[in-house]
Every structure is written in structure tokens, then in C-alpha cells.
Enzyme design. Structure first.
Site, PDB file in Angstrom:
ATOM      1  N   ALA A 293      -2.654   3.946   3.125  1.00 55.10           N
ATOM      2  CA  ALA A 293      -3.753   3.764   2.171  1.00 55.10           C
ATOM      3  C   ALA A 293      -4.614   2.545   2.492  1.00 55.10           C
ATOM      4  CB  ALA A 293      -3.209   3.644   0.745  1.00 55.10           C
TER       5      ALA A 293
ATOM      6  N   SER B 118       0.829  -1.195   0.000  1.00 58.02           N
ATOM      7  CA  SER B 118       0.000   0.000   0.000  1.00 58.02           C
ATOM      8  C   SER B 118       0.867   1.249   0.000  1.00 58.02           C
ATOM      9  CB  SER B 118      -0.893   0.033   1.249  1.00 58.02           C
ATOM     10  OG  SER B 118      -0.115   0.316   2.400  1.00 58.02           O
ATOM     11  N   ASP B 119       0.350   2.330  -0.589  1.00 62.19           N
ATOM     12  CA  ASP B 119       0.934   3.625  -0.280  1.00 62.19           C
ATOM     13  C   ASP B 119       0.715   3.841   1.220  1.00 62.19           C
ATOM     14  OD1 ASP B 119       2.145   6.096  -0.492  1.00 62.19           O
ATOM     15  OD2 ASP B 119       0.989   6.709  -2.240  1.00 62.19           O
ATOM     16  N   TRP B 120       1.536   4.690   1.802  1.00 64.66           N
ATOM     17  CA  TRP B 120       1.562   4.802   3.261  1.00 64.66           C
ATOM     18  C   TRP B 120       0.216   5.300   3.810  1.00 64.66           C
ATOM     19  CZ3 TRP B 120       5.181   2.281   1.584  1.00 64.66           C
ATOM     20  CH2 TRP B 120       6.328   1.930   2.313  1.00 64.66           C
TER      21      TRP B 120
END
Length: 793
Positions: free
Chosen positions: A233, A229-231
């Protein structure tokens, strides 16, 4: 299957079989901001991740551990050279190994849908084929060091406005032919990781998007790596697992852990899904050498030879510079050009990289002023105009002993670290510092002014600050954020300027102290001590620049954007150059007909004076060797090798695709598959410069195009007086289908062969379908100039 891969898979299955459910779920989320936990019982080491599209930052965002700073991704794409991208990747893989990093959070392969996209400097191009080719070269280069890449941000993450929640509505045709295409190319090239974006696509958050993550990426494309995941997300425990996500970062705020174990035991999550996630993390560990007893994918003895980072940064920058206009052949400069007036605040204080998570602290920066002086040119410098609304970080010979100090409530020192400038950024607490103990962070330095008068000290950050100088308190108060986006508040915070009278040559001790109030979970600390010398009024600076230009043989004006214009966290509000830079260029050009303008911006800007100057050189964000590369190109020691990776408009309002602002949370891609040159081809006005445009220091004639099967052969001749390099571009039915470089001596002809992919003859309509013929294959130096054509049935 290779023997090494068979060995990896066997080791992965053995390790997987030794784990219980609670241990399995523990390695699917970060143990902190940048790493996954170790499991010593199975020989699994902690896997460390780092941002790094242009330089590997590592886990500590600190000048104490400097990083090579290569030119921006738009610059890398402007080289149109996948092999050079591979060499850049080799350097970054080497840097990652040096810093103990296993996973590089790059490259960014989202497309330049609108020129207002604030983070476009970190992406490659408006074209999916060029993006995929450059990205694949980069990924191969990094992974040749057994360092994983994570291709991001999957998918349609093409703007920053409301980026955490926006629902991007995109047709299946546009998704397949444009936005998914670079990811597909790079996955086929062997990428080991993909990062899921914050945004939604057609109503579903990407970290939960089973049709795209599970069905397309892992199923149809056969991706065997991991999706991170993006941080922050990842939000929902069950939906993220069933949607295909494998790793939720960072550790704080992850929806997994005990909640995921409970969901499995309750029957809400199939345990086979968790096994697949863990298998992918263990496969990652095996590939990067973090699983005991298993050789990494590329053993140390087989990795590329060491790369000279400074030399490569210089070469890459020169190869990326786009000579957009040079009507009278002023460039390259004569060997003895006489006096050179170098003008612009960005000529002295180089803007070498974009704002946001791509930011690193290089060991050194060569400004245009430094580079031209080092090349032996007789330079007279004038500021002319300063577009920056925030003071630059304290730096340079006037400052010594710049240091960051972490203290507890009693004032006891917990940690100190030297700083290369007055900028301090931390996304994780330094060693030996705990959340419970930390009370203040301060930046100190000794300033010895070179001029008397009213200087400015600056504070940049969010929170309670105290600024003292010469035992005076010049500020004691609170700065509040300008944005609700925590990323923007951290990366582009507000600032305050504080005037102070100082005497020349008298040292002054300066301290900027921040009362630390950490948010729950994250240890985000950002404070910058800014500095500005006494300056004349804006009108006086312009007048001085005009006088300096009028007295010189050649004037070089450096203009560009600032970190308040191009950065992660927000989109651009317009394409105009900030401040009075347009006025500066116009007045200098009127005073000196030999005016060259260097445009220091990561993506397109309006240039209303472009037809009134002797040359325009686009240098993007050129990295740490900016000045040396600029001198190489201006003097002819190197040819400007760049070609535009994105179309450059005359005016913002002419752009066929512009909006990045959602309406009621939804951003509709109404243009479908018509972005970039595909959209400009049907626009009522032409752009200033088309996709692919760029001049060199020689001229070329396109002589012949033949097509046999799925290969085009293009013959070109160097008709100039210098050896040169040309980027030959081939289009099928008006879409880029392939490209290749060619070099030739004066008068020499050369033939280059370019494969035409099957996709160039297909379109998406409930699957990939052949596009009905006849087809037209064309070749030339840019989209608008394709003198050779061959019809195909």
C-alpha cells in the site's frame, strides 16, 4: 511512566543514537515478505510478522506447521464478551510465541457498513462500541504475551471492490462517531500497532493521510506505537513519511530504502521524521523482546498460563452460536432424539473459516457429522445439495502421502513438505529454495477410491498445469485469472474439473504439477489438487435428502456460503445462499416438521424459509471444533450464547445501506452515520432479526433500570427452568452505550451494573459536543426489545 517503560525509552534512544541514516531507513521496510531486518550492532533482532485473526499462520503457509483455527471474528463478536476475546487473544499470543512471531496482523475492526462486504466475516460488527470492546479484549490478550497487534485497516476500509484505489468519501461526523471510534477505543486500551489501509479517504491515500495518521492517531490520541502499511500500500517516498507511516511492507516494492535516504539528504524529508519512525520500530522491538538487554513488556514469568486451544475453540464456538428462532422449543433436543437426519454438503465438509489472509491450516477439523456421531446421536447423512462450484481440496482417509515437492529445471528436488490436504499456498519460498532455481511445484498423493465410477480431479490455480493419474495425463494446459486483483488471483483462483473413471479399492497415484513463473518481487505460489467422488444428479440428491428426513425423528440441515461467496479480494454479489440450498430446506421442512437449520455463514444471508422450520441456529464460520460445539448446543450440554453483532435482513433489497461499488473510483457514504440498526430504525421495512437478537434455553424478565451518574443498574430475572446466561444491553438515545453478561438460576434475579461512557452523550460537530437532552436510557435483550426506560435531563 513505569520503570519498565522508562527503561525501554532509554534503550530506544541509545539504540537510535548509534544508527546512521542508511541503517535507519533499512529497518523501516521488510527484508522479505514477513520480517524487518536485524541490526546486530545495536542488538536489534529481526521482527517477524504474521497474519492471524483466528489462528497464527507464521511465515510459511503450510500444513507442515498447523495452526489453531478459532471461530471467525463475527463469531467472536457474537459472544458479546470482551473477556472471552481476551482469552482468545491469550491463545493467539501463545501460538505466536510458539511460532517465533512478534507481530500479529490483527484484529480487523472495520465496520459492517453493507452486508455485501466480502470480508465482513473478518470484522466484528456494525456497531463501533461493540467492535471496540471486543477488539480491545483481543488486543490485551495477545499483548499479554509481549506479542504486538496491528489494528486494521485504518480507516473506512469497509469493502473489497477496487480496494487498492477506491476513494471513500466520508463525512467528518461519520468518521468520528463510527469508523474511527473502534480504533480510538483500542488505541486507548494500549495497542502497539495500527495498519494503514489501501483505500483513500476523502481524496488522500491512507498511507499518506497526515490529518488522520499524524494529527488524529499519533497527535490527538497519543498513539506511541507504529503504523505499518497494508502489503504494497506504500507507494510514494516522501508522501508516506510526511503522512505518518512508519513501516512499509513487504520489502519488495517499498518506496523507501535508498530513495528515502536520498530524500532526506536532499532536504525533501525532515530527518526528525525518520528518527520518529525508527524510534517507533525500536520501541516495538523493546516491547516484543527483540532488543538485546531490554526485557519485553511482559516478561515470560508474568504471561498468562498455557491455554488448551482445542477446548477454547470449542467453548468460543458454542458461546457464539445465535439461536435465532425456536418457537416450539425443539432445542435443546431430547436426551434420546431418535434418528437424526443430517443433511447438506457442509455438514460433512465443514466450512470453518473465511477465504483470504485469515486462512490457516489446523491440525484437525471436526465437522458437524463428526461431532454429532461423537456425541452418540444416531445419524443418517445425506448430501442433499452441494453449493460449492469448485471441488474441495483432496483430503480424508481415501488420500495418503499428500506431499508438496519443489524442483529445479532438471527435476532435482529442492524441498518437500507434507500436506494436510491437496491445498498448497506459499507467500514466501521454503527454506533452501531460490527464485533462480525453482522451476516446478507439484502436489502428489495416493488415492484409494471407496466407490467405482466417474470421479473428478480438480486443478485450482493460475498458470501452466499438468495433472496425471494412474500414469494418464488428464490435463495439460493453462488456467488464467478471473480477476485483475493479484490478491484475489492468489486466494480465489479459477479451477478446472477433470473426470476420470476409477475402480473401488484400487490405489491410484496422482500428481498435479505447476510450472512456476514468479512475478517480479513476490513469491506467490498457489495450487490445489481437488477431488470429488461419484455423485448422483442434483435432483436425485434432493430426493434422497427428503426421503432421509421423512424417515427421521429430527432433521438437521446445514446450509451456508462458500469461499467463492465470502473471501478477501471481492465483495458479494447478492445475499442469497448459493446453489439449491433454499430448495433443499423447503423440501426437507415439508417432509419433517422437526427441521432445524444450521446456517454456516460469516455474515448475513437471505433465509426465505426461516418461518417454516422448527429452529434456526446461526453458527458463523465456527473454527476447527465446529462439530463438537454444534453437538454441545443441540443436545443442551451448552447454551447457545450468541447475540447478533449485525442486523440480519429479510431481503437484500430491503437493506438501507447496500452498495459497495464505486462510481468512477469513488464510493460515497451517502448514509452518513446511519448504518446498521441506526439505519434500519428509519427504514420502511423491518429486518428479520435486529442487532443484539439471540435466544437461549431459558427466559428472562427485565424488572428494573436505574441510572446514577454515568452508571446504569439493570435487574433481570430468570423465569425459565434452566440456569442461563443473558446479555443485557443498554442504549442511550437509541445507540448502544454498554452491555454486560448476567447469569442466574431458575427463578433467581440478578443485577448488573453498566458504565455509560461520556461519548454516549456527545456528538461530533467541529469537535465533541454535548448532545442536548433530555436523554432516554433503555435496556433490553436486543435493539428492538427494550422494555425498561429511564429519562435523563
Amino acid at each position: 511512566m513505569s520503570a519498565l517503560r522508562t527503561e525501554h525509552e532509554a534503550a530506544v534512544e541509545t539504540a537510535l543514537g548509534a544508527l546512521d541514516l542508511d541503517t535507519k531507513v533499512s529497518i523501516l521496510s521488510g527484508q522479505d515478505m514477513w520480517s524487518l531486518p536485524a541490526v546486530p550492532e545495536i542488538g536489534l533482532a529481526s521482527i517477524v510478522m504474521s497474519d492471524g485473526p483466528i489462528g497464527v499462520r507464521g511465515t510459511q503457509w503450510s500444513a507442515a506447521d498447523p495452526s489453531i483455527a478459532l471461530p471467525s471474528p463475527t463469531a467472536l463478536a457474537a459472544t458479546w464478551d470482551p473477556e472471552l476475546a481476551r482469552r482468545a487473544g491469550n491463545l493467539l499470543g501463545q501460538e505466536a510465541r510458539r511460532k517465533g512471531v512478534h507481530v500479529l496482523l490483527a484484529p480487523t475492526v472495520n465496520l459492517h457498513r453493507s452486508p455485501l462486504g466480502g470480508r465482513h466475516f473478518e470484522a466484528y460488527s456494525e456497531d463501533p462500541l461493540l467492535t471496540g470492546a471486543i477488539g480491545a479484549g483481543y488486543v490485551r490478550g495477545v499483548q499479554e504475551h509481549s506479542v504486538a497487534t496491528t489494528v486494521k485497516h485504518f480507516v473506512a476500509n469497509d469493502a473489497e471492490t477496487e480496494r487498492f484505489t477506491v476513494d471513500n468519501q466520508v463525512s467528518e461526523k461519520a468518521l468520528r462517531e463510527l469508523y474511527l471510534a473502534p480504533f480510538e477505543t483500542i488505541v486507548a486500551a494500549g495497542a502497539w500497532g495500527v495498519m494503514a489501509a489501501y483505500n483513500k479517504v476523502n481524496g488522500t491515500t491512507m498511507t499518506e493521510h497526515a490529518p488522520l495518521q499524524r494529527d488524529v492517531l499519533k497527535g490527538e490520541w497519543g498513539f506511541d506505537g507504529f503504523i505499518v502499511s497494508d502489503w504494497t500500500a506504500a507507494r510514494d517516498t516522501v508522501a508516506t513519511v510526511t503522512g505518518g507511516l512508519d513501516v512499509a511492507m513487504p520489502g519488495i516494492g517499498s518506496p523507501w530504502g535508498q530513495r528515502l535516504a536520498d530524500a532526506v539528504r536532499a532536504g525533501a524529508v525532515d530527518p526528525e521524521l525518520v528518527d520518529d519512525q525508527v524510534r517507533r520500530v525500536l520501541r516495538l522491538a523493546a516491547r516484543v523482546g527483540a532488543l538485546d538487554g531490554v526485557p519485553p513488556a511482559v516478561p515470560a514469568a508474568d504471561r498468562p498460563a498455557p491455554v488448551d486451544g482445542d477446548a477454547l475453540a470449542r467453548e468460543l464456538a458454542a458461546r457464539s452460536f445465535v439461536l435465532a428462532t425456536n418457537p416450539n422449543g425443539l432445542l435443546p433436543l431430547d436426551p434420546r432424539p431418535g434418528t437424526v437426519a443430517l443433511i447438506g454438503a457442509l455438514a460433512r465438509d465443514a466450512r470453518i473459516l473465511g477465504g483470504g489472509s485469515a486462512h490457516v491450516f489446523p491440525h484437525h477439523v471436526v465437522s458437524p457429522l463428526d461431532g454429532l456421531v461423537a456425541a452418540g446421536l444416531k445419524v443418517e447423512y445425506a448430501t442433499g445439495a452441494d453449493p460449492r462450484t469448485k471441488l474441495p481440496a483432496a483430503a480424508g482417509p481415501q488420500w495418503t502421502a499428500l506431499t508438496a515437492t519443489f524442483r529445479d529445471a532438471s527435476g532435482t528436488v529442492l524441498h518437500t513438505t507434507p500436506l494436510g490436504s491437496g491445498q498448497g499456498l506459499w507467500m514466501e519460498l521454503p527454506p533452501g529454495v531460490t527464485r533462480d532455481e525453482l522451476a516446478t511445484v507439484e502436489i502428489t498423493g495416493r488415492l484409494t477410491p471407496t466407490a467405482a465410477g466417474e470421479h473428478e480431479l480438480g486443478i485450482r490455480g493460475v498458470g501452466q498445469f499438468t495433472l496425471t493419474a494412474a500414469d494418464q495425463t488428464v490435463f495439460d494446459g493453462v488456467l488464467l485469472p478471473d480477476s485483475n486483483d493479484p490478491g484475489a488471483a492468489f486466494l480465489a483462483p479459477p479451477d478446472r474439473r477433470c473426470p476420470i473413471e476409477l475402480a473401488a479399492g484400487v490405489p491410484v497415484d496422482v500428481t498435479l504439477r505447476q510450472q512456476v513463473l514468479l512475478s517480479e518481487g513476490f513469491a506467490l505460489i498457489a495450487l490445489t489438487l481437488g477431488f470429488g467422488e461419484p455423485v448422483a444428479s442434483a435432483d436425485a440428491l434432493l430426493a434422497e435428502a427428503v426421503r432421509t428426513a421423512a424417515e427421521a425423528d429430527v432433521a438437521i440441515v446445514v446450509v451456508g456460503t462458500t469461499e467463492q461467496v465470502e473471501s478477501e479480494g471481492f465483495d458479494r454479489t447478492c445475499l442469497a445462499l448459493p446453489g439449491r440450498q433454499d430448495e433443499l430446506v423447503a423440501r426437507v421442512a415439508a417432509a419433517n416438521p422437526n427441521t432445524i437449520v444450521v446456517v454456516n455463514a460469516g455474515s448475513p444471508v437471505e433465509l426465505p424459509w426461516a418461518d417454516d422450520v422448527a429452529a434456526v441456529l446461526l453458527t458463523w464460520f465456527p473454527g476447527q471444533e465446529a462439530g463438537h460445539a454444534l453437538a454441545d448446543v443441540l443436545t443442551g450440554a451448552a447454551e447457545p450464547g450468541g447475540r447478533l453483532p449485525t442486523t440480519w435482513p429479510v431481503r437484500e433489497q430491503d437493506c438501507p445501506v447496500l452498495s459497495t461499488t464505486p462510481v468512477d473510483g469513488v464510493l460515497t457514504y451517502d448514509e452518513d452515520d446511519r448504518i446498521g440498526y441506526r439505519a434500519w430504525a428509519g427504514a420502511l421495512v423491518a429486518p428479520r432479526w435486529w442487532f443484539g437478537h439471540g435466544l437461549g434455553y431459558t427466559t428472562w424478565a427485565y424488572e428494573q433500570l436505574t441510572v446514577h451518574g454515568r452508571e446504569a443498574a439493570v435487574t433481570v430475572r430468570n423465569t425459565g427452568t434452566r440456569p442461563g446466561r443473558e446479555t443485557v444491553q443498554v442504549y442511550v438515545d437509541g445507540r448502544l452505550a454498554g452491555f454486560a453478561p448476567v447469569t442466574a438460576e431458575p427463578g433467581q434475579a440478578a443485577t448488573v451494573r453498566i458504565a455509560l461512557p461520556e461519548r454516549a452523550f456527545q456528538t461530533w460537530q467541529d469537535g465533541w459536543q454535548p448532545t442536548p437532552g433530555p436523554h432516554h436510557v433503555t435496556a433490553g435483550p436486543d435493539y428492538a426489545t427494550r422494555p425498561l426506560t429511564t429519562p435523563l435531563p
